[in-house]
Design a protein around this motif. Sequence first.
Motif, PDB file in Angstrom:
ATOM      1  N   MET A 299      48.416 -20.985  23.115  1.00 47.82           N
ATOM      2  CA  MET A 299      47.683 -20.209  24.111  1.00 47.82           C
ATOM      3  C   MET A 299      47.635 -18.733  23.713  1.00 47.82           C
ATOM      4  SD  MET A 299      48.925 -22.166  27.635  1.00 47.82           S
ATOM      5  CE  MET A 299      50.130 -20.944  27.936  1.00 47.82           C
ATOM      6  N   ASP A 300      48.758 -18.200  23.237  1.00 49.82           N
ATOM      7  CA  ASP A 300      48.802 -16.796  22.813  1.00 49.82           C
ATOM      8  C   ASP A 300      47.865 -16.547  21.632  1.00 49.82           C
ATOM      9  OD1 ASP A 300      50.682 -16.313  24.787  1.00 49.82           O
ATOM     10  OD2 ASP A 300      52.396 -16.304  23.401  1.00 49.82           O
ATOM     11  N   PHE A 301      47.873 -17.449  20.665  1.00 50.67           N
ATOM     12  CA  PHE A 301      47.018 -17.319  19.485  1.00 50.67           C
ATOM     13  C   PHE A 301      45.542 -17.311  19.893  1.00 50.67           C
ATOM     14  CE2 PHE A 301      44.666 -18.975  15.849  1.00 50.67           C
ATOM     15  CZ  PHE A 301      45.172 -18.191  14.816  1.00 50.67           C
ATOM     16  N   ILE A 302      45.155 -18.247  20.753  1.00 42.77           N
ATOM     17  CA  ILE A 302      43.772 -18.351  21.210  1.00 42.77           C
ATOM     18  C   ILE A 302      43.355 -17.086  21.952  1.00 42.77           C
ATOM     19  CG2 ILE A 302      42.284 -19.583  22.866  1.00 42.77           C
ATOM     20  CD1 ILE A 302      43.813 -22.167  21.934  1.00 42.77           C
ATOM     21  N   GLU A 303      44.242 -16.556  22.778  1.00 40.21           N
ATOM     22  CA  GLU A 303      43.923 -15.338  23.522  1.00 40.21           C
ATOM     23  C   GLU A 303      43.873 -14.113  22.604  1.00 40.21           C
ATOM     24  OE1 GLU A 303      46.025 -12.466  26.790  1.00 40.21           O
ATOM     25  OE2 GLU A 303      46.175 -14.624  27.123  1.00 40.21           O
ATOM     26  N   ASP A 304      44.875 -13.968  21.740  1.00 37.56           N
ATOM     27  CA  ASP A 304      44.940 -12.798  20.861  1.00 37.56           C
ATOM     28  C   ASP A 304      43.724 -12.690  19.948  1.00 37.56           C
ATOM     29  OD1 ASP A 304      47.369 -12.017  21.921  1.00 37.56           O
ATOM     30  OD2 ASP A 304      48.564 -12.780  20.246  1.00 37.56           O
ATOM     31  N   TYR A 305      43.246 -13.823  19.458  1.00 39.85           N
ATOM     32  CA  TYR A 305      42.130 -13.817  18.512  1.00 39.85           C
ATOM     33  C   TYR A 305      40.804 -14.201  19.169  1.00 39.85           C
ATOM     34  CZ  TYR A 305      45.547 -13.020  14.887  1.00 39.85           C
ATOM     35  OH  TYR A 305      46.541 -12.466  14.110  1.00 39.85           O
TER      36      TYR A 305
END
Length: 109
Positions: free
Chosen positions: A47-53
């Motif tokens: 979830m963090d990866f999808i949001e950050d990028y």
Amino acid sequence: MSENNPTSQKLLNYTPDDIKSYLNKFRKCIIEKRYSIAKKVNRKENMDFIEDYKIDTKKEQEILLALQFDDFCYAVKNNNRDFPHEVLYIFCKQHELDFWGTLENVDIY
């Protein structure tokens, strides 16, 4: 992505043709939108990866469809008790992504 044990034995006995065959089936699932990316609490890093990028469905599909047989790293048996028959294929693909306005080359597993 499923629960797996990072101490699982790596399976390396795949030929390029084995991986290409797997990727053909995989791509068909992506094109037919028969896939999901785990976004539950235990997959917060996803979830963090999808949001950050800022990765939307179109970008997900672009990244997944770009996988090639030489991006394959290894496989492991699935330790999730609901799917003991599955083998999880691990790939690493470098992709240029937008991190809050800055383009970065990122290794994606």
